[in-house]
Motif scaffolding. Structure first.
Motif, PDB file in Angstrom:
ATOM      1  N   CYS A  81       0.841  -1.189   0.000  1.00  0.00           N
ATOM      2  CA  CYS A  81       0.000   0.000   0.000  1.00  0.00           C
ATOM      3  C   CYS A  81       0.884   1.250   0.000  1.00  0.00           C
ATOM      4  O   CYS A  81       1.801   1.358   0.799  1.00  0.00           O
ATOM      5  CB  CYS A  81      -0.880  -0.029   1.239  1.00  0.00           C
ATOM      6  N   VAL A  83       0.127   4.111   0.987  1.00  0.00           N
ATOM      7  CA  VAL A  83      -0.166   4.953   2.151  1.00  0.00           C
ATOM      8  C   VAL A  83       0.508   4.417   3.408  1.00  0.00           C
ATOM      9  O   VAL A  83       1.148   5.158   4.148  1.00  0.00           O
ATOM     10  CB  VAL A  83      -1.698   5.056   2.378  1.00  0.00           C
ATOM     11  N   CYS A  84       0.387   3.090   3.637  1.00  0.00           N
ATOM     12  CA  CYS A  84       0.869   2.573   4.920  1.00  0.00           C
ATOM     13  C   CYS A  84       1.778   1.349   4.791  1.00  0.00           C
ATOM     14  O   CYS A  84       2.151   0.756   5.801  1.00  0.00           O
ATOM     15  CB  CYS A  84      -0.304   2.271   5.841  1.00  0.00           C
ATOM     16  N   CYS A 107      -6.190  -1.786   0.245  1.00  0.00           N
ATOM     17  CA  CYS A 107      -5.286  -2.099   1.345  1.00  0.00           C
ATOM     18  C   CYS A 107      -6.004  -2.960   2.379  1.00  0.00           C
ATOM     19  O   CYS A 107      -7.195  -2.813   2.599  1.00  0.00           O
ATOM     20  CB  CYS A 107      -4.802  -0.803   1.986  1.00  0.00           C
ATOM     21  N   CYS A 110      -5.703  -0.149   5.820  1.00  0.00           N
ATOM     22  CA  CYS A 110      -6.138   1.244   5.887  1.00  0.00           C
ATOM     23  C   CYS A 110      -7.158   1.510   4.779  1.00  0.00           C
ATOM     24  O   CYS A 110      -7.440   0.635   3.975  1.00  0.00           O
ATOM     25  CB  CYS A 110      -4.924   2.191   5.801  1.00  0.00           C
ATOM     26  N   TYR A 112      -7.076   2.925   1.977  1.00  0.00           N
ATOM     27  CA  TYR A 112      -6.618   3.089   0.590  1.00  0.00           C
ATOM     28  C   TYR A 112      -7.234   2.064  -0.355  1.00  0.00           C
ATOM     29  O   TYR A 112      -7.310   0.887  -0.047  1.00  0.00           O
ATOM     30  CB  TYR A 112      -5.092   2.963   0.506  1.00  0.00           C
TER      31      TYR A 112
HETATM   32 ZN   LIG Z   1      -2.705   1.025   3.626  1.00  0.00          ZN
END
Ligand SMILES: [Zn+2]
Length: 148
Positions: A81, A83-84, A107, A110, A112
């Motif tokens: 991911c 984002v995370c 994801c 999270c 996303y």
């Molecule tokens: Zn994520």
């Protein structure tokens, strides 16, 4: 230069404090700066990266994270991911003739997700849960009508 990695507890405390004081922070860079400032009051050698901060905020529900995206022309694909850094999974849909169609990727940890065309995060906004609207947004010519 020597540096130290703050523990989860120390970092979580700092994030909570910063979010409570600021209510809303409009960028990842500013968020990181503010948390570092707070950490340095305890130990000037503390260091923390943007991704770790974002992961903490998201996975431990320390702040409401709003993500702005840009859609690319490339197809989306499984992987980490953006984002995370958690693993992602494919999103499928079943058609009438029982075939599975790939729709995108999401994801596992999270919020996303992306459609068939890969979306990349461009901006993060960190807001306290239940925060009031910032003063600057309330002011304006038509405020009295809007809020009447
Ligand atoms: Zn994520």
């Amino acid at each position: 230069m020597a540096y130290r990695i703050p523990s989860v507890k120390v970092l979580e405390d700092s994030i909570r404090r910063v979010i409570r004081e600021q209510q809303s922070i409009p960028s990842q860079r500013r968020f990181t700066e503010l948390v570092l400032e707070d950490l340095h009051k305890k130990n000037p050698e503390y260091k923390v990266g943007e991704v770790r901060l974002r992961r903490m905020a998201l996975h431990r529900n320390l702040a409401k994270v709003t993500i702005s995206y840009r859609e690319t022309k490339e197809p989306s694909r499984k992987g980490r991911c953006p984002v995370c850094c958690s693993p992602t999974e494919e999103l499928h849909n079943q058609t009438l003739d029982d075939k599975m169609v790939e729709l995108g990727v999401k994801c596992t940890k999270c919020p996303y997700w992306t459609g068939p065309r890969r979306r990349v995060p461009v901006r993060y906004n960190f807001t306290m849960f239940g925060a009031i609207v910032p003063e600057t947004k309330k002011k304006g010519r038509y405020a009295q009508w809007k809020f009447a």
